[in-house]
Design an enzyme around this catalytic site. Structure first.
Site, PDB file in Angstrom:
ATOM      1  N   ARG A 210       0.829  -1.215   0.000  1.00  0.00           N
ATOM      2  CA  ARG A 210       0.000   0.000   0.000  1.00  0.00           C
ATOM      3  C   ARG A 210       0.858   1.257   0.000  1.00  0.00           C
ATOM      4  O   ARG A 210       0.483   2.300  -0.517  1.00  0.00           O
ATOM      5  CB  ARG A 210      -0.875   0.038   1.265  1.00  0.00           C
ATOM      6  CG  ARG A 210      -1.978  -0.960   1.318  1.00  0.00           C
ATOM      7  CD  ARG A 210      -2.801  -0.783   2.598  1.00  0.00           C
ATOM      8  NE  ARG A 210      -2.296  -1.548   3.719  1.00  0.00           N
ATOM      9  CZ  ARG A 210      -1.927  -1.047   4.896  1.00  0.00           C
ATOM     10  NH1 ARG A 210      -1.965   0.248   5.128  1.00  0.00           N
ATOM     11  NH2 ARG A 210      -1.514  -1.831   5.859  1.00  0.00           N
ATOM     12  N   HIS A 232       5.071  -5.534   5.594  1.00  0.00           N
ATOM     13  CA  HIS A 232       3.740  -5.995   6.019  1.00  0.00           C
ATOM     14  C   HIS A 232       3.011  -6.515   4.787  1.00  0.00           C
ATOM     15  O   HIS A 232       3.031  -5.852   3.752  1.00  0.00           O
ATOM     16  CB  HIS A 232       2.880  -4.819   6.516  1.00  0.00           C
ATOM     17  CG  HIS A 232       3.276  -4.225   7.811  1.00  0.00           C
ATOM     18  ND1 HIS A 232       3.649  -2.910   7.940  1.00  0.00           N
ATOM     19  CD2 HIS A 232       3.300  -4.736   9.066  1.00  0.00           C
ATOM     20  CE1 HIS A 232       3.878  -2.635   9.205  1.00  0.00           C
ATOM     21  NE2 HIS A 232       3.689  -3.721   9.922  1.00  0.00           N
ATOM     22  N   GLU A 235      -2.378  -8.604   5.772  1.00  0.00           N
ATOM     23  CA  GLU A 235      -2.881  -8.704   7.146  1.00  0.00           C
ATOM     24  C   GLU A 235      -4.399  -8.560   7.163  1.00  0.00           C
ATOM     25  O   GLU A 235      -5.072  -9.069   8.046  1.00  0.00           O
ATOM     26  CB  GLU A 235      -2.234  -7.591   7.997  1.00  0.00           C
ATOM     27  CG  GLU A 235      -2.667  -7.574   9.454  1.00  0.00           C
ATOM     28  CD  GLU A 235      -2.081  -6.404  10.232  1.00  0.00           C
ATOM     29  OE1 GLU A 235      -1.487  -5.502   9.601  1.00  0.00           O
ATOM     30  OE2 GLU A 235      -2.226  -6.387  11.460  1.00  0.00           O
ATOM     31  N   HIS A 269       2.896 -10.887   8.946  1.00  0.00           N
ATOM     32  CA  HIS A 269       1.484 -11.302   9.013  1.00  0.00           C
ATOM     33  C   HIS A 269       1.158 -12.381   7.961  1.00  0.00           C
ATOM     34  O   HIS A 269       0.960 -13.521   8.315  1.00  0.00           O
ATOM     35  CB  HIS A 269       0.492 -10.134   8.913  1.00  0.00           C
ATOM     36  CG  HIS A 269       0.741  -9.048   9.901  1.00  0.00           C
ATOM     37  ND1 HIS A 269       0.738  -9.274  11.254  1.00  0.00           N
ATOM     38  CD2 HIS A 269       1.026  -7.717   9.742  1.00  0.00           C
ATOM     39  CE1 HIS A 269       0.996  -8.120  11.900  1.00  0.00           C
ATOM     40  NE2 HIS A 269       1.181  -7.177  11.009  1.00  0.00           N
ATOM     41  N   ASP A 320       4.760  -6.765  17.713  1.00  0.00           N
ATOM     42  CA  ASP A 320       4.045  -5.805  16.875  1.00  0.00           C
ATOM     43  C   ASP A 320       3.540  -4.566  17.623  1.00  0.00           C
ATOM     44  O   ASP A 320       4.316  -3.675  17.934  1.00  0.00           O
ATOM     45  CB  ASP A 320       2.910  -6.543  16.146  1.00  0.00           C
ATOM     46  CG  ASP A 320       2.307  -5.748  15.006  1.00  0.00           C
ATOM     47  OD1 ASP A 320       2.683  -4.578  14.833  1.00  0.00           O
ATOM     48  OD2 ASP A 320       1.460  -6.275  14.269  1.00  0.00           O
TER      49      ASP A 320
HETATM   50  C1  NGQ Z   1       1.657  -0.216  11.412  1.00  0.00           C
HETATM   51  N1  NGQ Z   1       0.046  -1.873  11.981  1.00  0.00           N
HETATM   52  O1  NGQ Z   1       2.528  -0.029  10.570  1.00  0.00           O
HETATM   53  O2  NGQ Z   1       1.805   0.116  12.589  1.00  0.00           O
HETATM   54  C2  NGQ Z   1       0.384  -0.892  11.000  1.00  0.00           C
HETATM   55  C3  NGQ Z   1      -0.696   0.144  10.866  1.00  0.00           C
HETATM   56  C4  NGQ Z   1      -0.694   0.820   8.466  1.00  0.00           C
HETATM   57  C5  NGQ Z   1      -0.296  -3.096  11.656  1.00  0.00           C
HETATM   58  N2  NGQ Z   1      -0.268  -3.420  10.408  1.00  0.00           N
HETATM   59  C6  NGQ Z   1      -0.376   1.214   9.872  1.00  0.00           C
HETATM   60  N3  NGQ Z   1      -0.676  -3.971  12.567  1.00  0.00           N
HETATM   61  O3  NGQ Z   1      -0.892  -0.334   8.181  1.00  0.00           O
HETATM   62  O4  NGQ Z   1      -0.752   1.691   7.636  1.00  0.00           O
HETATM   63 ZN    ZN Z   2       3.560  -3.907  12.013  1.00  0.00          ZN
END
Ligand code: NGQ
Ligand code: ZN
Length: 456
Positions: A210, A232, A235, A269, A320
């Site tokens: 993303r 990531h 998830e 994830h 996390d």
């Molecule tokens: C993060 N958290 O990077 O902290 C993300 C949220 C996002 C998780 N993916 C922020 N659990 O995904 O933009």
């Molecule tokens: Zn994370």
């Protein structure tokens, strides 16, 4: 030089009894099994290698327990949690970052983690302007690592876009963003930070599909020809759908088709990976970074770990969001999620093997790989990173000691932790806990005024 004597020690080649482990210069300098303790030996029950925590956002520990009230009407899910998390983001300055990270690292060490992979994206001032030192916030993390003794794998994050296809960052994401030149500069400074920090490793972290474009992903890989690469992925079902709309492929399938995913990579994830994707990840040799406590807390879903391990996939665990920092809890929940889903017992193991030992070793080996260090186990020459379980009501008989820690007694089992030859936890408490907790309380009092309300 310290001489430690254990009733049982899980050495690189398996369990041994009546073991003297000598430490010198931060390393294991000698090991002797089947020896009687002598007067100068410090006597303990069980020695294990320290666990790697492969995925942490230290700052999020400051909102632990503060996002558990249901809002009205709208669906409460990952995205509404993220909305609250973004409200916290604006309030953290470098001093608060250091205080919060140090507290998190203390708790990690107290639970048996001796290395943390810090997936770090809170880079700039609240206005979005870089600090005079672009790695000011990373430096706070490095200080917290030095202060607490936990080994750091620093993963500076590129978070350039708010969605697939290069969408502009939202105003509340402005503390995260870089262009490629800005990121290269950050990486240079992080390289210096890591050089000055005992045992530290540097990796790169494109936040997610993303948040970076394919070109940016390639540019990052060109900047770092070796070392860990964390991302990531998958998830959320929302992310899977958005990726399908963008590229006609699911996120894991896209990544494996378009990027040179290999054992350097950690796919954090991967919750919503299908059977073909699971097999392809396993073939790549990369590690899936599971964060069971956070994934449960955020309602992400359950990763099909049984299927993945059957395909010879590699996994590790991470804390996390740091809503609860507890290595045993992560492993327990990983196993229990599978038991609940499959209506069976002892799922993530092989016949004849204790489940706790299987979980522990998977997380040790996979986590070490993901954080860019060799999974040496306890052997001569290895960094002296030891978790010591106390004797409980039963004699320590190898694997069962791990099972009692993970499934029954939890962290009450942990007596001491050595990290690079230094005893940083004793009697279950970090040696600097009081000082670090006092500073944390002060920082938290200032943050307490920040309300974390649901706005979506
Ligand atoms: C993060 N958290 O990077 O902290 C993300 C949220 C996002 C998780 N993916 C922020 N659990 O995904 O933009
Ligand atoms: Zn994370």
């Amino acid at each position: 030089m310290d001489d430690l004597w254990f009733e049982k020690a899980l050495l690189a080649d398996g369990w041994a009894s009546d073991v003297r482990i000598s430490l010198a210069g931060g390393r294991i300098s000698a090991i002797a099994a089947d020896v009687r303790p002598v007067a100068r030996d410090q006597r303990h029950a069980v020695a294990l290698p320290g666990l790697p925590n492969l995925h942490s956002h230290a700052f999020q520990g400051a909102m632990a327990g503060r996002a558990e009230q249901a809002g009205g009407g709208e669906q409460d899910d990952f995205w509404s949690w993220r909305d609250r998390m973004y409200q916290l983001v604006g309030a953290i300055d470098p001093a608060a970052m250091e205080a919060i990270a140090a507290m998190a690292f203390v708790e990690m060490l107290e639970s048996g983690f001796t290395r943390v992979g810090e997936f770090h994206y809170l880079h700039h001032q609240p206005s979005g302007e870089p600090y005079a030192d672009p790695a000011e916030m990373a430096a706070a993390m490095a200080s917290a690592s030095a202060d607490t003794g936990i080994a750091l794998t620093l993963l500076p994050v590129l978070y350039a876009h708010s969605g697939f296809g290069g969408a502009r960052l939202e105003p509340r994401q402005r503390r995260f963003g870089h262009d490629i030149d800005g990121y290269a500069h950050l990486l240079d400074r992080c390289r210096e930070l890591v050089r000055g920090l005992d045992g530290a490793v540097l990796g790169i972290a494109p936040h997610s599909l993303r948040a970076v474009t394919p070109d940016q992903l390639q540019a990052l890989l060109a900047m770092a020809p070796s070392g860990p690469v964390h991302i990531h992925i998958a998830e959320q079902t929302g992310e899977v759908e958005a990726c399908l709309a963008w590229a006609g492929q699911r996120p894991v399938a896209w990544l494996l088709d378009h990027m040179p995913v290999d054992p350097r990579w950690c796919l954090v994830h991967a919750t919503h990976a299908d059977t073909a994707e699971l097999a392809a990840i396993a073939r790549s040799g990369s590690v899936v970074g599971l964060c069971p406590v956070t994934e449960a807390n955020l309602g992400d879903g359950i990763f099909p770990a049984d299927e993945f391990l059957s395909a010879a996939g590699r996994v590790g665990i991470g804390s996390d969001s740091n809503v609860l920092i507890d290595a045993a809890e992560e492993l327990r929940l990983l196993e229990y999620g599978q038991r609940l889903m499959r209506q069976r017992r002892n799922v993530l193991t092989t016949p004849g093997w204790a489940t706790g030992r299987s979980l522990f070793e998977a997380a040790y080996v996979g986590g070490s790989q993901a954080l860019g260090v060799e999974a040496t186990g306890l052997r001569i020459g290895a960094s002296a990173d030891l978790v010591v379980l106390a004797r409980d009501d039963l004699p320590p008989v190898g694997d069962e000691a791990i099972d009692r820690w993970l499934f029954a007694r939890g962290n009450r089992c942990i007596d001491s932790v050595w990290r690079a030859g230094r005893r940083v936890v004793t009697g279950g408490r970090h040696i600097a806990r009081d000082r670090i907790a006092a500073r944390y309380r002060t920082a938290m009092q200032r943050l307490h005024g920040v309300t974390l309300t649901r706005t979506v």
